[in-house]
Design a protein around this motif. Structure first.
Motif, PDB file in Angstrom:
ATOM      1  N   GLN A  56      -4.751  -5.980  24.307  1.00  0.00           N
ATOM      2  CA  GLN A  56      -5.040  -7.336  23.864  1.00  0.00           C
ATOM      3  C   GLN A  56      -6.219  -7.915  24.636  1.00  0.00           C
ATOM      4  O   GLN A  56      -6.505  -7.494  25.761  1.00  0.00           O
ATOM      5  CB  GLN A  56      -3.816  -8.225  24.071  1.00  0.00           C
ATOM      6  CG  GLN A  56      -2.691  -7.951  23.091  1.00  0.00           C
ATOM      7  CD  GLN A  56      -1.583  -8.981  23.194  1.00  0.00           C
ATOM      8  OE1 GLN A  56      -1.353  -9.565  24.252  1.00  0.00           O
ATOM      9  NE2 GLN A  56      -0.885  -9.201  22.093  1.00  0.00           N
ATOM     10  N   ALA A  57      -6.878  -8.863  24.030  1.00  0.00           N
ATOM     11  CA  ALA A  57      -7.989  -9.539  24.698  1.00  0.00           C
ATOM     12  C   ALA A  57      -7.520 -10.094  26.037  1.00  0.00           C
ATOM     13  O   ALA A  57      -6.425 -10.655  26.135  1.00  0.00           O
ATOM     14  CB  ALA A  57      -8.525 -10.653  23.818  1.00  0.00           C
ATOM     15  N   LEU A  83     -11.115  -7.767  28.946  1.00  0.00           N
ATOM     16  CA  LEU A  83     -11.650  -7.157  27.729  1.00  0.00           C
ATOM     17  C   LEU A  83     -11.710  -8.155  26.583  1.00  0.00           C
ATOM     18  O   LEU A  83     -10.851  -9.043  26.458  1.00  0.00           O
ATOM     19  CB  LEU A  83     -10.808  -5.944  27.342  1.00  0.00           C
ATOM     20  CG  LEU A  83     -11.106  -4.686  28.176  1.00  0.00           C
ATOM     21  CD1 LEU A  83      -9.962  -3.692  28.076  1.00  0.00           C
ATOM     22  CD2 LEU A  83     -12.406  -4.059  27.733  1.00  0.00           C
ATOM     23  N   LYS A  84     -12.739  -7.981  25.757  1.00  0.00           N
ATOM     24  CA  LYS A  84     -12.973  -8.848  24.605  1.00  0.00           C
ATOM     25  C   LYS A  84     -12.973  -7.999  23.334  1.00  0.00           C
ATOM     26  O   LYS A  84     -13.255  -6.797  23.392  1.00  0.00           O
ATOM     27  CB  LYS A  84     -14.334  -9.529  24.733  1.00  0.00           C
ATOM     28  CG  LYS A  84     -14.530 -10.335  26.007  1.00  0.00           C
ATOM     29  CD  LYS A  84     -15.941 -10.860  26.094  1.00  0.00           C
ATOM     30  CE  LYS A  84     -16.168 -11.647  27.376  1.00  0.00           C
ATOM     31  NZ  LYS A  84     -17.561 -12.173  27.458  1.00  0.00           N
ATOM     32  N   PRO A  85     -12.685  -8.605  22.191  1.00  0.00           N
ATOM     33  CA  PRO A  85     -12.722  -7.824  20.933  1.00  0.00           C
ATOM     34  C   PRO A  85     -14.067  -7.131  20.719  1.00  0.00           C
ATOM     35  O   PRO A  85     -14.105  -6.028  20.161  1.00  0.00           O
ATOM     36  CB  PRO A  85     -12.456  -8.893  19.868  1.00  0.00           C
ATOM     37  CG  PRO A  85     -11.616  -9.902  20.570  1.00  0.00           C
ATOM     38  CD  PRO A  85     -12.155  -9.961  21.972  1.00  0.00           C
ATOM     39  N   GLU A  86     -15.153  -7.734  21.166  1.00  0.00           N
ATOM     40  CA  GLU A  86     -16.469  -7.106  20.992  1.00  0.00           C
ATOM     41  C   GLU A  86     -16.679  -5.891  21.882  1.00  0.00           C
ATOM     42  O   GLU A  86     -17.688  -5.204  21.757  1.00  0.00           O
ATOM     43  CB  GLU A  86     -17.591  -8.123  21.226  1.00  0.00           C
ATOM     44  CG  GLU A  86     -17.473  -8.903  22.510  1.00  0.00           C
ATOM     45  CD  GLU A  86     -16.824 -10.262  22.302  1.00  0.00           C
ATOM     46  OE1 GLU A  86     -15.798 -10.341  21.579  1.00  0.00           O
ATOM     47  OE2 GLU A  86     -17.342 -11.244  22.881  1.00  0.00           O
ATOM     48  N   ASP A  87     -15.739  -5.601  22.772  1.00  0.00           N
ATOM     49  CA  ASP A  87     -15.801  -4.376  23.568  1.00  0.00           C
ATOM     50  C   ASP A  87     -15.232  -3.186  22.800  1.00  0.00           C
ATOM     51  O   ASP A  87     -15.313  -2.041  23.272  1.00  0.00           O
ATOM     52  CB  ASP A  87     -15.021  -4.535  24.877  1.00  0.00           C
ATOM     53  CG  ASP A  87     -15.644  -5.552  25.814  1.00  0.00           C
ATOM     54  OD1 ASP A  87     -14.876  -6.333  26.419  1.00  0.00           O
ATOM     55  OD2 ASP A  87     -16.876  -5.565  25.947  1.00  0.00           O
ATOM     56  N   THR A  88     -14.660  -3.439  21.632  1.00  0.00           N
ATOM     57  CA  THR A  88     -14.091  -2.366  20.828  1.00  0.00           C
ATOM     58  C   THR A  88     -15.175  -1.363  20.435  1.00  0.00           C
ATOM     59  O   THR A  88     -16.202  -1.733  19.869  1.00  0.00           O
ATOM     60  CB  THR A  88     -13.420  -2.934  19.570  1.00  0.00           C
ATOM     61  OG1 THR A  88     -12.311  -3.735  19.967  1.00  0.00           O
ATOM     62  CG2 THR A  88     -12.944  -1.819  18.653  1.00  0.00           C
ATOM     63  N   ALA A  89     -14.940  -0.093  20.752  1.00  0.00           N
ATOM     64  CA  ALA A  89     -15.918   0.955  20.485  1.00  0.00           C
ATOM     65  C   ALA A  89     -15.345   2.288  20.948  1.00  0.00           C
ATOM     66  O   ALA A  89     -14.303   2.336  21.612  1.00  0.00           O
ATOM     67  CB  ALA A  89     -17.227   0.685  21.222  1.00  0.00           C
ATOM     68  N   VAL A  90     -16.055   3.349  20.588  1.00  0.00           N
ATOM     69  CA  VAL A  90     -15.788   4.645  21.210  1.00  0.00           C
ATOM     70  C   VAL A  90     -16.652   4.720  22.466  1.00  0.00           C
ATOM     71  O   VAL A  90     -17.862   4.486  22.398  1.00  0.00           O
ATOM     72  CB  VAL A  90     -16.121   5.808  20.257  1.00  0.00           C
ATOM     73  CG1 VAL A  90     -15.903   7.145  20.970  1.00  0.00           C
ATOM     74  CG2 VAL A  90     -15.270   5.727  19.005  1.00  0.00           C
ATOM     75  N   TYR A  91     -16.031   5.038  23.576  1.00  0.00           N
ATOM     76  CA  TYR A  91     -16.722   5.106  24.856  1.00  0.00           C
ATOM     77  C   TYR A  91     -16.982   6.558  25.223  1.00  0.00           C
ATOM     78  O   TYR A  91     -16.066   7.395  25.162  1.00  0.00           O
ATOM     79  CB  TYR A  91     -15.900   4.422  25.941  1.00  0.00           C
ATOM     80  CG  TYR A  91     -15.973   2.915  25.859  1.00  0.00           C
ATOM     81  CD1 TYR A  91     -15.368   2.221  24.821  1.00  0.00           C
ATOM     82  CD2 TYR A  91     -16.671   2.181  26.825  1.00  0.00           C
ATOM     83  CE1 TYR A  91     -15.460   0.839  24.736  1.00  0.00           C
ATOM     84  CE2 TYR A  91     -16.754   0.799  26.752  1.00  0.00           C
ATOM     85  CZ  TYR A  91     -16.148   0.142  25.702  1.00  0.00           C
ATOM     86  OH  TYR A  91     -16.240  -1.237  25.624  1.00  0.00           O
ATOM     87  N   TYR A  92     -18.224   6.823  25.624  1.00  0.00           N
ATOM     88  CA  TYR A  92     -18.646   8.173  25.981  1.00  0.00           C
ATOM     89  C   TYR A  92     -19.125   8.200  27.430  1.00  0.00           C
ATOM     90  O   TYR A  92     -19.816   7.276  27.882  1.00  0.00           O
ATOM     91  CB  TYR A  92     -19.809   8.625  25.103  1.00  0.00           C
ATOM     92  CG  TYR A  92     -19.501   8.694  23.629  1.00  0.00           C
ATOM     93  CD1 TYR A  92     -19.698   7.589  22.803  1.00  0.00           C
ATOM     94  CD2 TYR A  92     -19.045   9.878  23.049  1.00  0.00           C
ATOM     95  CE1 TYR A  92     -19.422   7.646  21.446  1.00  0.00           C
ATOM     96  CE2 TYR A  92     -18.768   9.947  21.694  1.00  0.00           C
ATOM     97  CZ  TYR A  92     -18.959   8.833  20.900  1.00  0.00           C
ATOM     98  OH  TYR A  92     -18.694   8.903  19.564  1.00  0.00           O
ATOM     99  N   THR A 108     -13.741   8.372  23.868  1.00  0.00           N
ATOM    100  CA  THR A 108     -12.378   7.864  23.850  1.00  0.00           C
ATOM    101  C   THR A 108     -12.408   6.463  23.237  1.00  0.00           C
ATOM    102  O   THR A 108     -13.273   5.655  23.568  1.00  0.00           O
ATOM    103  CB  THR A 108     -11.773   7.859  25.272  1.00  0.00           C
ATOM    104  OG1 THR A 108     -10.404   7.438  25.220  1.00  0.00           O
ATOM    105  CG2 THR A 108     -12.543   6.968  26.235  1.00  0.00           C
ATOM    106  N   GLN A 109     -11.487   6.220  22.328  1.00  0.00           N
ATOM    107  CA  GLN A 109     -11.485   4.962  21.575  1.00  0.00           C
ATOM    108  C   GLN A 109     -10.869   3.835  22.400  1.00  0.00           C
ATOM    109  O   GLN A 109      -9.776   3.979  22.961  1.00  0.00           O
ATOM    110  CB  GLN A 109     -10.698   5.123  20.274  1.00  0.00           C
ATOM    111  CG  GLN A 109     -10.554   3.849  19.464  1.00  0.00           C
ATOM    112  CD  GLN A 109     -11.851   3.406  18.824  1.00  0.00           C
ATOM    113  OE1 GLN A 109     -12.554   4.212  18.227  1.00  0.00           O
ATOM    114  NE2 GLN A 109     -12.158   2.110  18.932  1.00  0.00           N
ATOM    115  N   VAL A 110     -11.576   2.714  22.440  1.00  0.00           N
ATOM    116  CA  VAL A 110     -11.060   1.490  23.050  1.00  0.00           C
ATOM    117  C   VAL A 110     -11.018   0.427  21.966  1.00  0.00           C
ATOM    118  O   VAL A 110     -12.035   0.139  21.327  1.00  0.00           O
ATOM    119  CB  VAL A 110     -11.957   1.027  24.217  1.00  0.00           C
ATOM    120  CG1 VAL A 110     -11.524  -0.356  24.698  1.00  0.00           C
ATOM    121  CG2 VAL A 110     -11.898   2.032  25.356  1.00  0.00           C
ATOM    122  N   THR A 111      -9.841  -0.138  21.745  1.00  0.00           N
ATOM    123  CA  THR A 111      -9.674  -1.176  20.741  1.00  0.00           C
ATOM    124  C   THR A 111      -9.069  -2.403  21.403  1.00  0.00           C
ATOM    125  O   THR A 111      -8.008  -2.314  22.027  1.00  0.00           O
ATOM    126  CB  THR A 111      -8.761  -0.708  19.594  1.00  0.00           C
ATOM    127  OG1 THR A 111      -9.305   0.484  19.014  1.00  0.00           O
ATOM    128  CG2 THR A 111      -8.652  -1.782  18.527  1.00  0.00           C
TER     129      THR A 111
END
Length: 125
Positions: free
Chosen positions: A12-13, A85-94, A119-122
Motif C-alpha cells: 500500500q502507499a 512508496l507511492k503509486p507512481e513507483d509502480t514498475a518492474v525494477y531491474y 522484479t515487479q513492484v506494485t
C-alpha cells in the motif's frame, strides 16, 4: 554473470519494500551497481546507483529521501530500500552492473552491461 533481483511485491502507499540483487555462485564484481525501473508504456528510467569500492551513491530526484541503495561486499549483494512508496513507483525494477571504474555512478542505462530479470513492484493507493 547472471544477476537475480528479488523482493518485489504488492504494498500500500506509504509502505516499504527492500529489493535485493545478487549473482548466485559468482562474485558481484563490478565497479558500479544500479537500479532502474520501467512502468508500462514508458522508457526504462534510472533510480539509484552505488560504486562498489567507495559506496558513493546517486539517486533520481523522484526517489531522493525515500529510497536508499547499499551494498554488502561479504554477501555480494546490492539492496534498494524503498520507503514511503507511492503509486507512481509502480514498475518492474531491474538491477544492473557497470564494469567501468568511475568516481561517480552513471545514470545512463547504456553504460550498464549486465542486467537482472526484473522484479515487479506494485503500490496501491
Amino acid at each position: 554473470v547472471q544477476l537475480q533481483a528479488s523482493g518485489g511485491g504488492l504494498v500500500q502507499a506509504g509502505g516499504s519494500l527492500r529489493l535485493s540483487c545478487a549473482a548466485p555462485g559468482r562474485p558481484l564484481s563490478s565497479n558500479v551497481a544500479g537500479w532502474f525501473r520501467q512502468a508500462p508504456r514508458t522508457e526504462r528510467e534510472f533510480v539509484a546507483a552505488i560504486t562498489w569500492r567507495a559506496g558513493i551513491t546517486v539517486y533520481a530526484d523522484s526517489v531522493k529521501g525515500r529510497f536508499s541503495i547499499s551494498r554488502d561486499k561479504a554477501k555480494n549483494t546490492v539492496f534498494l530500500q524503498m520507503n514511503s512508496l507511492k503509486p507512481e513507483d509502480t514498475a518492474v525494477y531491474y538491477c544492473a552492473t557497470d564494469p567501468r571504474n568511475r568516481v561517480l555512478p552513471t545514470r545512463d542505462p547504456q553504460e550498464y552491461d549486465k542486467w537482472g530479470q526484473g522484479t515487479q513492484v506494485t503500490v496501491s493507493s
